[in-house]
Design a protein around this motif. Structure first.
Motif, mmCIF file in Angstrom:
data_model
loop_
_atom_site.group_PDB
_atom_site.id
_atom_site.type_symbol
_atom_site.label_atom_id
_atom_site.label_comp_id
_atom_site.label_asym_id
_atom_site.label_seq_id
_atom_site.Cartn_x
_atom_site.Cartn_y
_atom_site.Cartn_z
ATOM 1 N N GLU A 225 0.784 -1.213 -0.016
ATOM 2 C CA GLU A 225 0.009 0.150 -0.076
ATOM 3 C C GLU A 225 0.951 1.161 0.049
ATOM 4 N N MET A 226 2.005 1.173 0.695
ATOM 5 C CA MET A 226 2.852 2.243 0.842
ATOM 6 C C MET A 226 3.475 2.605 -0.420
ATOM 7 N N ARG A 227 3.899 1.611 -1.227
ATOM 8 C CA ARG A 227 4.483 1.548 -2.654
ATOM 9 C C ARG A 227 3.661 2.378 -3.478
ATOM 10 N N GLN A 228 1.952 1.910 -3.395
ATOM 11 C CA GLN A 228 1.091 2.590 -4.379
ATOM 12 C C GLN A 228 1.032 4.053 -4.109
ATOM 13 N N ARG A 229 1.021 4.330 -2.635
ATOM 14 C CA ARG A 229 0.962 5.845 -2.281
ATOM 15 C C ARG A 229 2.083 6.616 -2.856
ATOM 16 N N LEU A 230 3.203 5.945 -2.793
ATOM 17 C CA LEU A 230 4.669 6.538 -3.042
ATOM 18 C C LEU A 230 4.602 6.659 -4.546
ATOM 19 N N GLU A 231 4.265 5.839 -5.425
ATOM 20 C CA GLU A 231 4.307 5.574 -7.171
ATOM 21 C C GLU A 231 3.409 7.114 -7.130
ATOM 22 N N GLN A 232 2.179 7.174 -6.475
ATOM 23 C CA GLN A 232 1.326 8.483 -7.087
ATOM 24 C C GLN A 232 1.783 9.547 -6.729
ATOM 25 N N LEU A 233 2.371 9.591 -5.110
ATOM 26 C CA LEU A 233 2.829 10.818 -4.839
ATOM 27 C C LEU A 233 4.014 11.552 -5.552
ATOM 28 N N LEU A 234 4.859 10.638 -6.041
ATOM 29 C CA LEU A 234 6.150 11.071 -6.914
ATOM 30 C C LEU A 234 5.890 10.796 -8.495
ATOM 31 N N ASP A 235 4.775 10.014 -8.876
ATOM 32 C CA ASP A 235 4.714 9.528 -10.306
ATOM 33 C C ASP A 235 6.055 9.019 -10.667
ATOM 34 N N ILE A 236 5.984 7.724 -10.133
ATOM 35 C CA ILE A 236 7.400 6.843 -10.278
ATOM 36 C C ILE A 236 6.970 5.652 -10.295
ATOM 37 N N ASP A 237 7.807 4.693 -10.651
ATOM 38 C CA ASP A 237 7.974 3.220 -10.345
ATOM 39 C C ASP A 237 8.730 3.357 -9.241
ATOM 40 N N ALA A 238 8.155 2.312 -8.081
ATOM 41 C CA ALA A 238 9.056 2.444 -6.942
ATOM 42 C C ALA A 238 9.450 0.767 -6.632
ATOM 43 N N CYS A 239 10.457 0.665 -6.575
ATOM 44 C CA CYS A 239 11.243 -0.998 -6.357
ATOM 45 C C CYS A 239 11.726 -0.942 -5.091
ATOM 46 N N ASP A 240 11.680 -2.227 -4.485
ATOM 47 C CA ASP A 240 11.989 -2.485 -3.141
ATOM 48 C C ASP A 240 13.525 -3.175 -3.552
#
Ligand code: ADP
Ligand code: ZN
Length: 440
Positions: A225-240
């Motif tokens: 869920e945090m990934r999705q939030r972060l991806e929207q917030l910064l308009d990026i792909d967020a990888c672990d």
């Protein structure tokens, strides 16, 4: 619709090796490592002797289960150089744990160890879309902590323009990000969220003013869920990205753009899952404690190092073409688990509840206490800034929703306290989520 993903692979020969061939390579490297450990590290020799194992007995990955475990306490007991398997003059680097739990520990790297670690991070950055055309902003701390230098070395290796910001000074980070046009970000997921919020607060639009396309975030647990939030917030792909000082640093495992678990660099480490209580090996797919054995490390090789991190392994094929096993998100640490009135509680469970509730921000703190021998837990969570103007009734609704969800997901009642936006302490490195007053 987004364009189909392209999967770039830094070292296809290693990362896409047929699994049987990989197993052979691991077996060969394991046998060599065990021999070196036995010959050069007294603690390992004593432990193997005590179990009646000679180096020649370990011939393949199947024999791993006969080897003794290594614990964080061993690194403390043998601090600083007792576990070195090479003469001190061959060590070219010392890195240390950030000390999330207890006293710091250090690891020594030979030139080749730094080289291997650098490639691991290079693989991770390429898997997240990194190329020589990228501008990679590194906001992990530089120093003994492996985050900063690890990301830096990998970014330089792939030929990207590397921006060694280190942690802190958020406004300046954003200014540089904007002016340089940074395209990739390396930091903790909690700091990335903070950066994202501050960008908006400064009146900047992440889509227009900031050019980030992806981020490689790790060093602390986070949720889907945090990934999705972060991806929207910064308009990026967020990888672990995952790692630990004892094994190498960040890059031990990393996600590709499929984002379905982190590929373990299995040509350099062997991953196992064990039952933390019985210490028996568990099959892929079972959740348990992650254990790593290094098979190329020279300076301070580790045999069956118990990470305390809890996750699952998955060896099913990945659409990216890599054949390596993937580790799922870390759902907790065996030493992070809170026992509240006899119920096992992981901070990640509470986090996943919080991010599913509208009106609150992903910043929270768990305060655990014991009054008259009864445990209590208070969940302090920040309200979204927009919520401030709303009515009292809404706050009550949010509080109840959180309380009920925690009850159904975790099975305990928690006191929920809503606090104003940006009032909980912000971390530029790893976030501190739990305050356990029972230990004081
Ligand atoms: P420590 O935090 O123990 O002082 P390190 O800085 O080496 O030492 O951090 C390693 C630990 O950080 C791991 O064992 C794990 O608990 C946590 N960690 C690192 N990367 C991730 C990640 N991507 N997801 C969850 N936890 C992570
Ligand atoms: Zn993949």
């Amino acid at each position: 619709m987004k364009a189909p993903k392209t999967h770039n692979i830094y070292n296809p020969e290693a990362e896409c090796m047929p699994r049987e061939q990989l197993r052979e390579l691991q077996s060969k490297r394991l046998a060599e490592t065990v021999k070196r450990e036995y010959e050069n590290v007294p603690v390992y020799r004593e432990r193997m002797d005590a179990k009646g194992i000679k180096p020649g007995d370990i011939k393949s990955v199947d024999d791993l289960k006969y080897l003794p475990f290594t614990n964080k306490t061993d690194l403390r007991d043998e601090f600083p150089f007792g576990l070195l398997a090479v003469p001190k003059r061959e060590i070219v680097r010392i890195q240390g744990s950030s000390g999330t739990t207890g006293k710091p520990i250090v690891s020594g790297y030979t030139e080749n160890d730094v080289e291997v670690w650098t490639e691991m991070v290079a693989r991770a950055l390429v898997a997240a879309g990194g190329t020589a055309d990228d501008i990679i902003q590194v906001c992990y701390g530089y120093g003994l902590f492996t985050g900063g230098l690890g990301a830096h070395q990998g970014a330089t290796r792939i030929g990207a323009m590397t921006v060694p910001m280190s942690s802190g000074n958020t406004q300046r980070q954003i200014l540089m990000m904007k002016e340089l046009g940074s395209t990739m970000l390396c930091c903790t997921p909690s700091y990335a969220t903070y950066l994202g919020e501050t960008i908006r607060e400064m009146g900047l639009d992440p889509k227009k003013d900031i050019r980030l396309k992806s981020g490689v975030f790790g060093a602390e647990p986070w949720t889907e869920e945090m990934r999705q939030r972060l991806e929207q917030l910064l308009d990026i792909d967020a990888c672990d990205i995952y790692g630990l000082t004892e094994i190498a640093g960040p890059g031990v495992a990393f996600e590709c753009l499929e984002k379905r678990g982190m590929h373990v660099n299995e040509d350099h480490v062997i991953a196992e899952i064990i039952d933390p209580v019985t210490e028996e090996q568990l099959p892929y797919g079972c959740s348990g404690e992650l254990v790593f054995t290094t098979i190329t490390k020279e300076g301070m090789p580790m045999l069956r190092y118990r990470t305390h991190d809890i996750c699952k392994l998955d060896a099913t094929p990945c659409a990216c073409g890599r054949t390596t096993v993937r580790m799922g998100r870390i759902t907790g640490r065996t030493d992070d688990m809170l026992v509240i009135r006899g119920v096992n509680v992981f901070p990640s469970q509470i986090e996943s509840v919080l991010v599913s509730v509208k009106g609150v921000a992903p910043f929270y703190q768990l305060v655990v206490d014991r009054v008259h021998s009864t445990d209590s837990i208070e969940v302090q969570v920040e309200l979204d800034e927009k919520m401030f103007s709303d009515t009292v009734a809404d706050f009550e609704k949010i509080r109840n929703e959180i309380g009920e969800k925690i009850k159904s997901v975790v099975g305990i009642s928690a006191k929920v306290t809503l606090v104003g936006a940006k009032t909980l302490p912000r971390s530029e490195g790893k976030a501190k989520r739990v305050i356990d007053n029972r230990k004081l």
